[in-house]
Design a protein around this motif. Sequence first.
Motif, PDB file in Angstrom:
ATOM      1  N   LYS A   1      46.947  46.502 -23.823  1.00 17.64           N
ATOM      2  CA  LYS A   1      46.548  47.909 -23.792  1.00 17.64           C
ATOM      3  C   LYS A   1      45.574  48.222 -24.925  1.00 17.64           C
ATOM      4  N   ALA A   2      45.846  47.707 -26.132  1.00 17.52           N
ATOM      5  CA  ALA A   2      44.928  47.917 -27.250  1.00 17.52           C
ATOM      6  C   ALA A   2      43.560  47.308 -26.949  1.00 17.52           C
TER       7      ALA A   2
ATOM      8  N   PRO B   1      38.939  53.137 -29.526  1.00 13.39           N
ATOM      9  CA  PRO B   1      38.768  53.059 -28.072  1.00 13.39           C
ATOM     10  C   PRO B   1      37.445  52.399 -27.718  1.00 13.39           C
TER      11      PRO B   1
ATOM     12  N   THR C   1      42.197  46.943 -23.877  1.00 13.95           N
ATOM     13  CA  THR C   1      41.492  47.615 -22.785  1.00 13.95           C
ATOM     14  C   THR C   1      41.135  49.065 -23.106  1.00 13.95           C
ATOM     15  N   VAL C   2      42.026  49.787 -23.796  1.00 16.62           N
ATOM     16  CA  VAL C   2      41.754  51.209 -24.051  1.00 16.62           C
ATOM     17  C   VAL C   2      41.830  51.577 -25.533  1.00 16.62           C
ATOM     18  N   GLY C   3      42.131  50.607 -26.413  1.00 12.92           N
ATOM     19  CA  GLY C   3      42.226  50.902 -27.835  1.00 12.92           C
ATOM     20  C   GLY C   3      43.618  51.327 -28.255  1.00 12.92           C
ATOM     21  N   ASP C   4      43.845  51.350 -29.552  1.00 18.90           N
ATOM     22  CA  ASP C   4      45.140  51.743 -30.102  1.00 18.90           C
ATOM     23  C   ASP C   4      44.916  52.315 -31.491  1.00 18.90           C
TER      24      ASP C   4
ATOM     25  N   THR D   1      35.609  49.125 -21.337  1.00 24.47           N
ATOM     26  CA  THR D   1      36.870  49.301 -20.629  1.00 24.47           C
ATOM     27  C   THR D   1      36.782  48.724 -19.221  1.00 24.47           C
TER      28      THR D   1
ATOM     29  N   ARG E   1      42.754  59.333 -14.620  1.00 24.19           N
ATOM     30  CA  ARG E   1      42.519  57.908 -14.894  1.00 24.19           C
ATOM     31  C   ARG E   1      43.494  56.989 -14.155  1.00 24.19           C
TER      32      ARG E   1
ATOM     33  N   THR F   1      34.092  51.497 -25.343  1.00 21.57           N
ATOM     34  CA  THR F   1      33.216  52.301 -24.507  1.00 21.57           C
ATOM     35  C   THR F   1      33.649  52.192 -23.048  1.00 21.57           C
TER      36      THR F   1
ATOM     37  N   THR G   1      37.950  55.034 -15.017  1.00 19.43           N
ATOM     38  CA  THR G   1      36.871  55.514 -15.880  1.00 19.43           C
ATOM     39  C   THR G   1      36.302  56.859 -15.451  1.00 19.43           C
TER      40      THR G   1
END
Length: 492
Positions: free
Chosen positions: A299-300, A312, A302-305, A318, A123, A314, A118
């Motif tokens: 992955k979607a 994504p 935890t970090v969005g897709d 995350t 990262r 916040t 973060t």
Amino acid sequence: MPEPSDGPSRSEDPTARPDPTAGTGPSSPPAAAAATARQPPTVHSVLRTKGYLGLLLVSALVGVPVSLAAFWFVGLEHQLQHWVWESLPDALGLDRAPWWWPLPALLLAGLLLVPIVTRVPGRGGHIPVDGLGGPPAPPRAVPGVVLAALACLPLGAVLGPEAPLMAMGAGLALLAVRPSRRAARPQLVPVLGAAGSAAAISTIFGSPLVAAVMIIEAAGLGGPQLLLLIMPCLLASGVGALVFTGFGHWTGLSVGALSLPSEPPAGIPDPGDFLWGLPVAVAVTVVCVAGQTLGHRVKAFTVGDPGRAVPPPTVRQTALRTVLCAVAVGGCIAAYALLTDRSPEEAALSGQATLAALAANPAAWSVFALLMLTLCKTAAWGIALGSLRGGPIFPAVLIGAALGVACGPLPGLGIESGLAVGLAAAATSVTRLPVTSTVLAAELLGPDAPDSLPLLLVTAVTSFVVGELLRGLIERRTPAGSRGPTERPAAG
């Protein structure tokens, strides 16, 4: 460290494209000028280029500091791993790590990883489900990559060291060229990055040849362009392997190369091996693609897709979701220990030690234990792929080997052929590089590899075709614009 010279001119730079306007003055025939513009560089012209010879020199020199850094990184990672999973339980009076051990270990891994992913530049490196990495990591991202790997791998993340090593090697190699030079000649970045990656992983796969073949196959180049890329990689990986080997003997530290100190003897494949081997290869491929698909879903989370219209989260979300995923990985490992009454260490970590033990004494595992190892490690691997930091290949190889050995009792197959099929199919499934996977499986099988090569080649091709068909099916069932599991891994 010297830098490659700029060379005489753009026309002598093998990485530059021909200038279609060159030589089109009044005294130059248009047809001849057009033919010159279209003429590709030859191997001879590449070797005569002053800038390229300087690049080879830098690549050879880069191999020394990169391999030294990689050696100490892997040595430290293995010492921490030994302390967490063996020394600490022994100090507490335990015969081995108890079933619940992965839960606090992975919780700690998640808590240590959160500030890195973060706040730290880079990262902590790319998310493992995306392959082995994208463009070479910039030097300023290397500390985050190293810290993230040391936070995850020793504490039990079901990932390997190959991706962090490649990112670290690429980033350190780029330090050989000033930022202004990299900006002026951007074509140096991927070549030096690949050379640094090859030097860093020159022995982690058991042989520098595997790293070189991986670079060739992943790059998808040919002719002089292939020479341009592979020669620096061969020099850097050769020097890197020499340094790794020398320091290993001098210090006595283990670098944990993917190898099988003892493997069951294999004979020449017979029709039964192919009759059962191909369905087993399909099963291994399905399991590995399922794990990767799970990784994309995580992955979607935890970090969005954006491709799936998942915004994504916040920074706080995350952080929380990364810790939850790390604990979920620990839960899968603990479930294996509870279900089989075996050590949780077998399902944790990259799987290198477990793979060596499995190959040396496959009879020590029951079929039920092997199936539970496949199931629990695949679930843990899939979750880790989308949330933690590390490499995707090593755990997949163990998953394939476990499933292959579990199928060994099938009539006409055998443990030896099941192991060979599992190794080749799993490596092909996760890397999508069938030639590299065949070479890797052959290196692992040792002296018996020549007899197993026909089976390895057919297995690799079968796994590649089935994997691509499965990914295409998954792609068609996901929203438009989402690349998801169809994205090919990059070499560095």
